[in-house]
Design an enzyme around this catalytic site. Structure first.
Site, PDB file in Angstrom:
ATOM      1  N   ARG A   5      -2.476  21.341 -14.793  1.00  0.00           N
ATOM      2  CA  ARG A   5      -1.437  20.341 -15.065  1.00  0.00           C
ATOM      3  C   ARG A   5      -1.652  19.694 -16.442  1.00  0.00           C
ATOM      4  O   ARG A   5      -0.701  19.242 -17.080  1.00  0.00           O
ATOM      5  CB  ARG A   5      -1.406  19.266 -13.969  1.00  0.00           C
TER       6      ARG A   5
ATOM      7  N   ASN B  57       0.334  18.238 -21.156  1.00  0.00           N
ATOM      8  CA  ASN B  57       0.068  17.218 -22.175  1.00  0.00           C
ATOM      9  C   ASN B  57       0.018  17.809 -23.583  1.00  0.00           C
ATOM     10  O   ASN B  57      -0.474  17.154 -24.508  1.00  0.00           O
ATOM     11  CB  ASN B  57      -1.250  16.503 -21.876  1.00  0.00           C
TER      12      ASN B  57
ATOM     13  N   HIS C 159       0.437  15.608 -26.605  1.00  0.00           N
ATOM     14  CA  HIS C 159       0.462  14.213 -26.162  1.00  0.00           C
ATOM     15  C   HIS C 159      -0.708  13.382 -26.676  1.00  0.00           C
ATOM     16  O   HIS C 159      -0.570  12.181 -26.859  1.00  0.00           O
ATOM     17  CB  HIS C 159       0.529  14.139 -24.632  1.00  0.00           C
TER      18      HIS C 159
ATOM     19  N   HIS D  49       0.374  10.232 -28.397  1.00  0.00           N
ATOM     20  CA  HIS D  49       0.035   8.886 -27.916  1.00  0.00           C
ATOM     21  C   HIS D  49      -0.574   8.060 -29.043  1.00  0.00           C
ATOM     22  O   HIS D  49      -0.344   6.852 -29.136  1.00  0.00           O
ATOM     23  CB  HIS D  49      -0.943   8.958 -26.739  1.00  0.00           C
TER      24      HIS D  49
ATOM     25  N   LYS E 216       3.639  11.132 -11.240  1.00  0.00           N
ATOM     26  CA  LYS E 216       2.810  10.240 -12.062  1.00  0.00           C
ATOM     27  C   LYS E 216       3.584   8.953 -12.283  1.00  0.00           C
ATOM     28  O   LYS E 216       4.726   8.987 -12.748  1.00  0.00           O
ATOM     29  CB  LYS E 216       2.504  10.877 -13.414  1.00  0.00           C
TER      30      LYS E 216
ATOM     31  N   ARG F 105       0.806  -1.242   0.000  1.00  0.00           N
ATOM     32  CA  ARG F 105       0.000   0.000   0.000  1.00  0.00           C
ATOM     33  C   ARG F 105       0.832   1.281   0.000  1.00  0.00           C
ATOM     34  O   ARG F 105       0.338   2.348   0.345  1.00  0.00           O
ATOM     35  CB  ARG F 105      -0.988   0.025   1.168  1.00  0.00           C
TER      36      ARG F 105
ATOM     37  N   HIS G  93       8.749   8.350 -27.423  1.00  0.00           N
ATOM     38  CA  HIS G  93       7.735   9.223 -26.839  1.00  0.00           C
ATOM     39  C   HIS G  93       7.966  10.694 -27.243  1.00  0.00           C
ATOM     40  O   HIS G  93       7.058  11.360 -27.734  1.00  0.00           O
ATOM     41  CB  HIS G  93       7.751   9.065 -25.317  1.00  0.00           C
TER      42      HIS G  93
ATOM     43  N   LYS H 271       7.882  22.470 -14.347  1.00  0.00           N
ATOM     44  CA  LYS H 271       7.114  21.289 -13.944  1.00  0.00           C
ATOM     45  C   LYS H 271       6.722  21.397 -12.477  1.00  0.00           C
ATOM     46  O   LYS H 271       5.581  21.131 -12.099  1.00  0.00           O
ATOM     47  CB  LYS H 271       7.922  20.013 -14.202  1.00  0.00           C
TER      48      LYS H 271
ATOM     49  N   GLU I  63      10.401  17.555 -24.886  1.00  0.00           N
ATOM     50  CA  GLU I  63       9.662  17.939 -23.671  1.00  0.00           C
ATOM     51  C   GLU I  63      10.165  19.279 -23.120  1.00  0.00           C
ATOM     52  O   GLU I  63       9.414  20.012 -22.487  1.00  0.00           O
ATOM     53  CB  GLU I  63       9.754  16.847 -22.597  1.00  0.00           C
TER      54      GLU I  63
ATOM     55  N   GLU J  34      -3.931  16.919 -11.493  1.00  0.00           N
ATOM     56  CA  GLU J  34      -4.399  17.238 -12.845  1.00  0.00           C
ATOM     57  C   GLU J  34      -5.903  17.445 -12.925  1.00  0.00           C
ATOM     58  O   GLU J  34      -6.590  16.830 -13.728  1.00  0.00           O
ATOM     59  CB  GLU J  34      -3.955  16.146 -13.838  1.00  0.00           C
TER      60      GLU J  34
HETATM   61  N1  LIG Z   1       5.443   9.995 -15.315  1.00  0.00           N
HETATM   62  C1  LIG Z   1       5.410  11.029 -16.127  1.00  0.00           C
HETATM   63  O1  LIG Z   1       5.000  12.124 -15.751  1.00  0.00           O
HETATM   64  C2  LIG Z   1       5.933  10.854 -17.511  1.00  0.00           C
HETATM   65  C3  LIG Z   1       6.180  11.983 -18.305  1.00  0.00           C
HETATM   66  C4  LIG Z   1       6.733  11.799 -19.555  1.00  0.00           C
HETATM   67  C5  LIG Z   1       7.025  10.524 -20.005  1.00  0.00           C
HETATM   68  N2  LIG Z   1       6.747   9.452 -19.227  1.00  0.00           N
HETATM   69  C6  LIG Z   1       7.061   8.097 -19.668  1.00  0.00           C
HETATM   70  O2  LIG Z   1       8.467   8.005 -19.835  1.00  0.00           O
HETATM   71  C7  LIG Z   1       8.755   6.990 -20.781  1.00  0.00           C
HETATM   72  C8  LIG Z   1       9.811   7.475 -21.727  1.00  0.00           C
HETATM   73  O3  LIG Z   1      10.979   7.725 -21.007  1.00  0.00           O
HETATM   74  P1  LIG Z   1      12.414   7.776 -21.701  1.00  0.00           P
HETATM   75  O4  LIG Z   1      12.325   8.599 -22.898  1.00  0.00           O
HETATM   76  O5  LIG Z   1      13.392   8.109 -20.653  1.00  0.00           O
HETATM   77  O6  LIG Z   1      12.598   6.281 -22.235  1.00  0.00           O
HETATM   78  P2  LIG Z   1      13.351   4.996 -21.650  1.00  0.00           P
HETATM   79  O7  LIG Z   1      13.194   4.888 -20.214  1.00  0.00           O
HETATM   80  O8  LIG Z   1      12.908   3.854 -22.490  1.00  0.00           O
HETATM   81  O9  LIG Z   1      14.886   5.315 -21.962  1.00  0.00           O
HETATM   82  C9  LIG Z   1      15.310   5.437 -23.287  1.00  0.00           C
HETATM   83  C10 LIG Z   1      16.496   4.506 -23.595  1.00  0.00           C
HETATM   84  O10 LIG Z   1      17.683   5.054 -23.052  1.00  0.00           O
HETATM   85  C11 LIG Z   1      18.345   4.086 -22.240  1.00  0.00           C
HETATM   86  N3  LIG Z   1      19.079   4.837 -21.251  1.00  0.00           N
HETATM   87  C12 LIG Z   1      18.591   5.428 -20.131  1.00  0.00           C
HETATM   88  N4  LIG Z   1      19.548   6.179 -19.576  1.00  0.00           N
HETATM   89  C13 LIG Z   1      20.652   6.044 -20.325  1.00  0.00           C
HETATM   90  C14 LIG Z   1      21.959   6.596 -20.264  1.00  0.00           C
HETATM   91  N5  LIG Z   1      22.285   7.498 -19.329  1.00  0.00           N
HETATM   92  N6  LIG Z   1      22.856   6.250 -21.185  1.00  0.00           N
HETATM   93  C15 LIG Z   1      22.513   5.385 -22.186  1.00  0.00           C
HETATM   94  N7  LIG Z   1      21.284   4.857 -22.317  1.00  0.00           N
HETATM   95  C16 LIG Z   1      20.369   5.188 -21.398  1.00  0.00           C
HETATM   96  C17 LIG Z   1      17.228   3.239 -21.748  1.00  0.00           C
HETATM   97  O11 LIG Z   1      17.681   2.001 -21.285  1.00  0.00           O
HETATM   98  C18 LIG Z   1      16.365   3.140 -22.985  1.00  0.00           C
HETATM   99  O12 LIG Z   1      16.894   2.195 -23.871  1.00  0.00           O
HETATM  100  C19 LIG Z   1       7.439   6.647 -21.439  1.00  0.00           C
HETATM  101  O13 LIG Z   1       7.016   5.406 -20.959  1.00  0.00           O
HETATM  102  C20 LIG Z   1       6.502   7.746 -21.001  1.00  0.00           C
HETATM  103  O14 LIG Z   1       5.166   7.325 -20.897  1.00  0.00           O
HETATM  104  C21 LIG Z   1       6.219   9.605 -17.994  1.00  0.00           C
HETATM  105 ZN   LIG Z   2       5.626  13.388 -22.393  1.00  0.00          ZN
END
Ligand SMILES: NC(=O)c1ccc[n+]([C@@H]2O[C@H](COP(=O)([O-])OP(=O)(O)OC[C@H]3O[C@@H](n4cnc5c(N)ncnc54)[C@H](O)[C@@H]3O)[C@@H](O)[C@H]2O)c1
Ligand SMILES: [Zn+2]
Length: 358
Positions: free
Chosen positions: A238, A242, A245, A249, A140, A118, A262, A224, A182, A234
């Site tokens: 907030r 998006n 997005h 998406h 999030k 929890r 993304h 942010k 972003e 949100e």
């Molecule tokens: N929670 C939120 O508010 C929020 C906001 C935006 C995006 N997201 C989510 O985030 C995700 C995308 O995140 P992302 O773009 O970081 O993708 P990711 O986590 O897949 O990372 C991208 C790639 O880079 C690699 N990597 C990470 N750090 C590295 C480093 N320092 N050196 C070399 N390689 C590295 C990872 O292993 C992966 O292959 C999506 O799932 C999206 O929905 C969430």
């Molecule tokens: Zn995003």
């Protein structure tokens, strides 16, 4: 090092940004309340930064879960591996999870922390630019379902966010660009001066100039943090975060998660939002061209995949969670640097944008 505070009353937390922070355990250990920690990372990040992270935890009982790498693994099955590890290692409610990686690892670890017994504490150590400027801040968390992205999740704030800009040196160029999408987003939503700074400094960012990166990350996190502090769950502003997005998406889902990054999908989505804003008479043609220009300078795609039809967009956009009471709400731009959430757009104009009849 620069430090920001995300102000959420008793759930407030610091965001530290700078070079070499993975060597500074005094930034992390005060946020670990119990005696044990579990690092969650993936097969790509572990060989790069796990050792340094483990050194941060010297003196604590700690273990590691290494997940497969990729958006395609951001699902309940893989999440279960984290729960299994926690149960097998007898993790209790005082265990702190540490998310070491990009947004995928951060979202999954955060959701594991939100739901294990929890709710337990967690710390974000984002290693992609996208995770540093967006996903690691704001609480999030979640995973994808085959029928929709991020559909299973929770709001759960970390205890602290540690951003070591040195970790960007190993990131692929394409991932760096996706993160810049972003960053540009904050400019388009609420900061025209930042947009100009980005236009001037884009080459420095692409060359990974530490000073430029630190400024861009700091300014993004500041935006942010401000937005999340005002509207954590949100219910209002907030949603502006998006921008692009809902379109993005749809692209990510239609093309298969992970094929378009993304940030790439969001870049194209922001251009589509700008186009619709122009169709509504709010943006000038020049503003749309500028939006395309600044994203193109970051080597991001600005046109939707040619194989996607207007119908494909409509189908995927209708499952987007911004569809409430059957009403599609979109983030549109009133001017460059000022956005609104609205359901009050011309459906015919949207159709023209989706069908590329503009
Ligand atoms: N929670 C939120 O508010 C929020 C906001 C935006 C995006 N997201 C989510 O985030 C995700 C995308 O995140 P992302 O773009 O970081 O993708 P990711 O986590 O897949 O990372 C991208 C790639 O880079 C690699 N990597 C990470 N750090 C590295 C480093 N320092 N050196 C070399 N390689 C590295 C990872 O292993 C992966 O292959 C999506 O799932 C999206 O929905 C969430
Ligand atoms: Zn995003």
């Amino acid at each position: 090092m620069q430090t920001l505070n995300l102000d959420l009353g008793e759930r407030s937390y610091p965001i530290h940004i700078g070079q070499g922070l993975l060597q500074q355990s005094e930034l992390v250990t005060p946020h670990i309340k119990g005696k044990s920690a579990v690092v969650v990372t993936n097969t790509t990040v572990a060989p790069l930064y796990l050792e340094a992270t483990q050194r941060l935890l010297t003196g604590l009982k700690h273990s590691t879960v290494i997940l497969p790498d990729g958006e395609g693994y951001k699902n309940l099955d893989v999440l279960n591996q984290i729960y299994t590890h926690l149960l097998e290692s007898k993790a209790d409610r005082k265990t702190t999870l540490i998310a070491l990686g990009g947004g995928v690892v951060g979202d999954m670890t955060g959701y594991a922390a939100a739901s294990y017994q929890r709710g337990i504490n967690f710390i974000q150590i984002p290693t992609t630019l996208l995770a540093m400027v967006d996903s690691s801040v704001g609480g999030k968390t979640g995973v994808n379902h085959p029928l929709g992205k991020n559909m299973i999740g929770a709001f759960h704030q970390p205890q602290c966010v540690l951003i070591d800009t040195d970790s960007l040196n190993t990131l692929a160029d394409r991932e760096l660009s996706a993160g810049i999408a972003e960053v540009v987003k904050y400019g388009l939503i609420r900061d025209p001066a930042f947009l100009q700074w980005l236009d001037t400094n884009m080459d420095r960012l692409l060359a990974r100039d530490p000073e430029a990166l630190t400024y861009a990350i700091f300014r993004s996190c500041e935006h942010k943090a401000e937005v999340v502090a005002a509207d954590e769950r949100e219910s209002g502003q907030r949603a502006l975060l998006n921008l692009g997005h809902t379109f993005g998406h749809a692209i990510e889902a239609a093309m298969g998660y992970g094929n378009w990054l993304h940030g790439e999908a969001v870049a194209t989505g922001m251009v589509m939002a700008a186009e619709l804003s122009q169709q509504m008479g709010w943006l000038a043609a020049d503003d749309v061209a500028y939006t395309r220009h600044i994203l193109q300078r970051a080597n991001l795609p600005v046109d939707p995949p040619t194989q996607m039809t207007g119908e494909d967009f409509t189908r995927y956009m209708s499952v987007d969670k911004k569809v409430m009471d059957g009403t599609l709400r979109l983030i549109l731009m009133k001017s460059l640097g000022e956005s609104i959430v609205t359901a009050d757009f011309d459906p015919a104009a949207l159709k023209r944008v989706l069908n590329r009849e503009i």
